[in-house]
Design a protein around this motif. Structure first.
Motif, PDB file in Angstrom:
ATOM      1  N   ILE A   1      49.878  43.036  36.741  1.00 28.26           N
ATOM      2  CA  ILE A   1      48.443  42.519  35.983  1.00 28.26           C
ATOM      3  C   ILE A   1      47.885  41.256  36.835  1.00 28.26           C
ATOM      4  CG2 ILE A   1      47.843  42.183  33.879  1.00 28.26           C
ATOM      5  CD1 ILE A   1      49.750  43.932  32.638  1.00 28.26           C
ATOM      6  N   VAL A   2      46.422  41.767  37.448  1.00 31.00           N
ATOM      7  CA  VAL A   2      45.889  40.706  37.884  1.00 31.00           C
ATOM      8  C   VAL A   2      43.805  40.747  37.655  1.00 31.00           C
ATOM      9  CG1 VAL A   2      47.970  39.367  39.378  1.00 31.00           C
ATOM     10  CG2 VAL A   2      46.199  41.841  40.628  1.00 31.00           C
ATOM     11  N   PRO A   3      43.364  39.855  38.333  1.00 29.11           N
ATOM     12  CA  PRO A   3      41.848  40.595  38.249  1.00 29.11           C
ATOM     13  C   PRO A   3      41.160  41.658  39.442  1.00 29.11           C
ATOM     14  CG  PRO A   3      42.293  38.545  38.176  1.00 29.11           C
ATOM     15  CD  PRO A   3      43.745  38.221  38.037  1.00 29.11           C
ATOM     16  N   GLU A   4      42.731  41.098  40.720  1.00 27.68           N
ATOM     17  CA  GLU A   4      41.804  42.204  42.097  1.00 27.68           C
ATOM     18  C   GLU A   4      42.633  44.099  41.793  1.00 27.68           C
ATOM     19  OE1 GLU A   4      45.437  39.952  44.285  1.00 27.68           O
ATOM     20  OE2 GLU A   4      43.867  39.861  42.056  1.00 27.68           O
ATOM     21  N   LYS A   5      43.619  43.333  40.448  1.00 23.29           N
ATOM     22  CA  LYS A   5      44.039  45.554  40.128  1.00 23.29           C
ATOM     23  C   LYS A   5      43.106  45.767  38.609  1.00 23.29           C
ATOM     24  CE  LYS A   5      47.807  45.610  42.700  1.00 23.29           C
ATOM     25  NZ  LYS A   5      48.096  46.722  43.350  1.00 23.29           N
ATOM     26  N   ALA A   6      42.573  45.041  38.519  1.00 19.83           N
ATOM     27  CA  ALA A   6      41.525  45.732  37.007  1.00 19.83           C
ATOM     28  C   ALA A   6      41.717  46.389  36.412  1.00 19.83           C
ATOM     29  CB  ALA A   6      39.368  46.079  37.439  1.00 19.83           C
TER      30      ALA A   6
ATOM     31  N   ALA B   1      51.140  49.001  31.911  1.00 20.79           N
ATOM     32  CA  ALA B   1      52.593  48.397  32.296  1.00 20.79           C
ATOM     33  C   ALA B   1      52.228  47.485  33.719  1.00 20.79           C
ATOM     34  CB  ALA B   1      53.340  49.748  32.179  1.00 20.79           C
ATOM     35  N   GLY B   2      52.814  46.082  33.750  1.00 22.32           N
ATOM     36  CA  GLY B   2      52.925  45.039  35.197  1.00 22.32           C
ATOM     37  C   GLY B   2      53.376  44.240  34.476  1.00 22.32           C
ATOM     38  N   PRO B   3      53.870  42.875  35.472  1.00 27.07           N
ATOM     39  CA  PRO B   3      54.111  42.188  34.974  1.00 27.07           C
ATOM     40  C   PRO B   3      52.398  41.236  34.597  1.00 27.07           C
ATOM     41  CG  PRO B   3      54.349  42.652  37.449  1.00 27.07           C
ATOM     42  CD  PRO B   3      54.172  43.791  36.907  1.00 27.07           C
ATOM     43  N   LEU B   4      52.778  40.362  33.832  1.00 26.98           N
ATOM     44  CA  LEU B   4      51.465  39.635  33.761  1.00 26.98           C
ATOM     45  C   LEU B   4      51.765  38.042  34.963  1.00 26.98           C
ATOM     46  CD1 LEU B   4      52.031  38.886  29.809  1.00 26.98           C
ATOM     47  CD2 LEU B   4      50.583  40.407  31.282  1.00 26.98           C
ATOM     48  N   SER B   5      51.471  38.942  36.284  1.00 30.14           N
ATOM     49  CA  SER B   5      51.112  38.009  37.253  1.00 30.14           C
ATOM     50  C   SER B   5      49.562  37.180  37.094  1.00 30.14           C
ATOM     51  CB  SER B   5      50.604  38.693  38.898  1.00 30.14           C
ATOM     52  OG  SER B   5      51.824  39.639  38.893  1.00 30.14           O
ATOM     53  N   ASP B   6      48.931  37.242  36.128  1.00 32.20           N
ATOM     54  CA  ASP B   6      47.943  36.217  35.815  1.00 32.20           C
ATOM     55  C   ASP B   6      47.548  36.178  34.738  1.00 32.20           C
ATOM     56  OD1 ASP B   6      45.434  34.891  35.589  1.00 32.20           O
ATOM     57  OD2 ASP B   6      44.729  35.552  37.616  1.00 32.20           O
ATOM     58  N   LEU B   7      48.671  35.632  33.593  1.00 32.37           N
ATOM     59  CA  LEU B   7      48.411  35.384  32.164  1.00 32.37           C
ATOM     60  C   LEU B   7      47.011  35.108  31.629  1.00 32.37           C
ATOM     61  CD1 LEU B   7      50.166  35.260  30.009  1.00 32.37           C
ATOM     62  CD2 LEU B   7      50.963  33.136  30.202  1.00 32.37           C
ATOM     63  N   ARG B   8      45.980  33.908  32.424  1.00 33.58           N
ATOM     64  CA  ARG B   8      44.817  33.548  31.833  1.00 33.58           C
ATOM     65  C   ARG B   8      43.909  34.685  31.755  1.00 33.58           C
ATOM     66  NH1 ARG B   8      40.756  29.251  34.128  1.00 33.58           N
ATOM     67  NH2 ARG B   8      39.100  29.665  32.843  1.00 33.58           N
ATOM     68  N   TYR B   9      44.228  35.544  33.106  1.00 29.53           N
ATOM     69  CA  TYR B   9      43.907  36.160  32.880  1.00 29.53           C
ATOM     70  C   TYR B   9      44.272  38.217  32.553  1.00 29.53           C
ATOM     71  CZ  TYR B   9      42.472  41.850  34.493  1.00 29.53           C
ATOM     72  OH  TYR B   9      41.861  43.261  34.858  1.00 29.53           O
ATOM     73  N   PHE B  10      45.061  37.686  31.706  1.00 33.25           N
ATOM     74  CA  PHE B  10      45.512  38.488  30.689  1.00 33.25           C
ATOM     75  C   PHE B  10      45.121  38.298  29.572  1.00 33.25           C
ATOM     76  CE2 PHE B  10      49.114  39.645  27.421  1.00 33.25           C
ATOM     77  CZ  PHE B  10      48.808  41.789  27.071  1.00 33.25           C
ATOM     78  N   GLU B  11      45.310  37.085  28.891  1.00 30.74           N
ATOM     79  CA  GLU B  11      44.684  36.748  27.590  1.00 30.74           C
ATOM     80  C   GLU B  11      43.717  36.897  27.677  1.00 30.74           C
ATOM     81  OE1 GLU B  11      46.469  36.010  25.277  1.00 30.74           O
ATOM     82  OE2 GLU B  11      48.687  35.821  26.505  1.00 30.74           O
TER      83      GLU B  11
ATOM     84  N   GLY C   1      54.318  46.785  28.387  1.00 30.83           N
ATOM     85  CA  GLY C   1      55.381  45.121  28.800  1.00 30.83           C
ATOM     86  C   GLY C   1      55.753  45.591  30.569  1.00 30.83           C
ATOM     87  N   HIS C   2      56.285  44.760  31.188  1.00 31.33           N
ATOM     88  CA  HIS C   2      57.062  44.619  32.314  1.00 31.33           C
ATOM     89  C   HIS C   2      58.358  45.655  32.356  1.00 31.33           C
ATOM     90  CE1 HIS C   2      58.282  42.320  36.840  1.00 31.33           C
ATOM     91  NE2 HIS C   2      58.027  43.517  36.790  1.00 31.33           N
ATOM     92  N   LEU C   3      58.116  46.937  32.841  1.00 29.15           N
ATOM     93  CA  LEU C   3      59.340  47.887  33.150  1.00 29.15           C
ATOM     94  C   LEU C   3      60.062  48.188  34.281  1.00 29.15           C
ATOM     95  CD1 LEU C   3      57.612  50.596  30.995  1.00 29.15           C
ATOM     96  CD2 LEU C   3      58.645  48.673  30.020  1.00 29.15           C
ATOM     97  N   ALA C   4      61.572  48.255  33.513  1.00 36.30           N
ATOM     98  CA  ALA C   4      62.004  48.613  34.993  1.00 36.30           C
ATOM     99  C   ALA C   4      61.839  50.237  35.266  1.00 36.30           C
ATOM    100  CB  ALA C   4      63.877  48.736  34.986  1.00 36.30           C
TER     101      ALA C   4
ATOM    102  N   LEU D   1      45.822  56.345  35.893  1.00 39.92           N
ATOM    103  CA  LEU D   1      44.001  55.458  36.509  1.00 39.92           C
ATOM    104  C   LEU D   1      44.709  54.467  38.037  1.00 39.92           C
ATOM    105  CD1 LEU D   1      42.086  55.139  33.679  1.00 39.92           C
ATOM    106  CD2 LEU D   1      42.080  57.108  35.019  1.00 39.92           C
ATOM    107  N   VAL D   2      44.028  54.421  38.806  1.00 42.97           N
ATOM    108  CA  VAL D   2      44.100  53.397  39.498  1.00 42.97           C
ATOM    109  C   VAL D   2      42.796  52.971  39.794  1.00 42.97           C
ATOM    110  CG1 VAL D   2      45.309  53.171  42.085  1.00 42.97           C
ATOM    111  CG2 VAL D   2      46.427  55.123  40.486  1.00 42.97           C
ATOM    112  N   THR D   3      42.649  51.424  39.771  1.00 39.65           N
ATOM    113  CA  THR D   3      41.380  50.595  39.817  1.00 39.65           C
ATOM    114  C   THR D   3      41.259  49.349  40.686  1.00 39.65           C
ATOM    115  OG1 THR D   3      42.683  49.566  37.985  1.00 39.65           O
ATOM    116  CG2 THR D   3      41.057  52.262  38.053  1.00 39.65           C
ATOM    117  N   PRO D   4      41.877  49.402  41.811  1.00 46.64           N
ATOM    118  CA  PRO D   4      41.815  48.054  42.671  1.00 46.64           C
ATOM    119  C   PRO D   4      40.239  48.211  42.946  1.00 46.64           C
ATOM    120  CG  PRO D   4      42.311  50.759  43.862  1.00 46.64           C
ATOM    121  CD  PRO D   4      42.437  50.497  42.509  1.00 46.64           C
ATOM    122  N   LEU D   5      40.383  46.582  42.637  1.00 47.50           N
ATOM    123  CA  LEU D   5      39.330  45.585  43.131  1.00 47.50           C
ATOM    124  C   LEU D   5      38.903  45.368  44.815  1.00 47.50           C
ATOM    125  CD1 LEU D   5      37.394  44.058  40.212  1.00 47.50           C
ATOM    126  CD2 LEU D   5      36.753  46.360  40.681  1.00 47.50           C
TER     127      LEU D   5
END
Length: 367
Positions: free
Chosen positions: A198-203, A221-231, A246-249, A264-268
């Motif tokens: 979860i980062v801006p470039e994955k959008a 679903a995914g890791p909060l790699s950019d917490l500020r972006y998520f919030e 959440g961040h799933l196995a 959906l796959v949304t890369p920037l």
């Protein structure tokens, strides 16, 4: 096998690179190969004999004098540098004759820069387009038979991007693979899903826009790699129709993807390959993706999903209705034929064989 220094190779994975290395190590071992993994502290399957060379999670601590130097780079940079320098110096010294081949998956320049100094042949998998540090290391390598080693790219797109490699052999294309025993066919469902870092470039915010335009609920679903972006961009928009799981196995994530009507796959940015796409197809779940990078190589035709112009949320929403009725059995069968981890491992085995057949490494190697 050299992994990344920032994240351990274990579930839940920090990203696609970590998932790929984990699968490759496990599958090679299951085929009878003796594989030693050098990776972040806490990684699965690290050989105790070489545990001292694991990349420590705490990073490198400079002395008080060095840390006070105004030219001191940021701590993360120095930690990466120290971890790889320490390992490569060991591979050039006390570990020089312990291995038949070194397979480098790091995004750091030092393994490539030091490859000409090693007795052991090195294969580097290029997981990204060119970066200045890595490109410089390749260009600066001596024009010898060994050079900076051999290369494999995770997609034809990445191979084309790495034109800097033209003075050397390669890169071969070895597409990433999916473990079809973990990513199993699902029955589909009434909602959409999005997964990844979860980062801006994955959008993922654009996936929210597209899902709402399509009138369908969405699970992220995914890791909060950019917490500020998520919030700022994701949390305020969660609700009854958009949920963060959440961040799933892998087992939980495969269940989510398999129970989705579409992914959906949304890369920037230009995705080097699109492992999320391959995982979705392995579950029989069609995809709607922005047409960027290596993704068109995975979504080979309209029987697997839809490619829409990058950033075009309206087109993505409109395409959802076209893909949710695709034949999920046919989607899964395509993944079985072309996207399996076994196909990937077999190609890497052939690359290792080529390297060892031309190597002049001594006969006292143990792995």
């Amino acid at each position: 096998m050299i992994g990344t220094s920032r994240y351990p190779i274990r579930q839940p994975f920090a990203g696609g690179l970590e998932a790929l290395v984990w699968q490759l190590v496990g599958r090679l071992r299951s085929r009878g190969h003796d594989v030693t993994l050098f990776a972040g502290e806490g990684s699965d399957g690290v050989d105790g004999e070489f545990a001292e060379y694991a990349f420590p999670s705490r990073g490198w601590e400079a002395s008080r004098t060095a840390a006070g130097d105004q030219s001191m780079p940021e701590r993360a940079f120095m930690s990466d540098h120290h971890a790889y320098l320490r390992l490569l110096m060991a591979l050039a010294g006390p570990l020089a004759n312990r291995f038949d081949v070194i397979h480098n998956h790091s995004l750091h320049h030092l393994p490539v820069a030091m490859a000409p100094l090693l007795h052991t042949p090195m294969l580097t998998t290029l997981h990204t387009p060119p970066t200045p540090w890595l490109e410089s290391a390749i260009q600066a390598a001596p024009q010898t038979t060994r050079g900076p080693g051999s290369f494999a790219a995770v997609s034809a797109f990445i191979a084309q991007q790495w034109r800097v490699l033209r003075p050397f052999a390669g890169p071969d294309v070895v597409s990433n693979g999916v473990d079809l025993t973990s990513w199993v066919a699902g029955q589909g469902g009434e909602m959409l899903s999005w997964s990844g870092r979860i980062v801006p470039e994955k959008a993922p915010h654009l996936a929210i826009d597209a899902a709402r335009k399509a009138g369908m609920p969405l699970v992220i679903a995914g890791p909060l790699s950019d917490l500020r972006y998520f919030e700022q961009a994701i949390r305020p928009r969660l609700g009854l129709d958009v949920r963060y799981a959440g961040h799933l196995a892998v087992p939980e994530l495969a269940q989510l993807v398999g129970s989705s009507a579409a992914v959906l796959v949304t890369p920037l940015w230009d995705e080097p390959y699109g492992l999320v796409v391959a995982e979705s197809l392995a579950c029989g779940t069609p995809v709607v993706a922005f047409d960027r990078g290596g993704i068109p190589e995975v979504v080979a035709d309209s029987s697997l999903g839809a490619l829409v112009p990058p950033g075009d949320v309206a087109a993505m929403a409109a395409a959802v209705g076209d893909v949710v009725d695709l034949d999920r059995v046919a989607v899964r069968e395509h993944a079985e034929r072309y996207l399996s981890v076994d196909r990937m491992v077999t190609k890497y085995e052939k690359a290792y064989q080529r390297l060892t057949s031309t190597s002049s490494v001594g006969a006292d190697r143990t792995a």
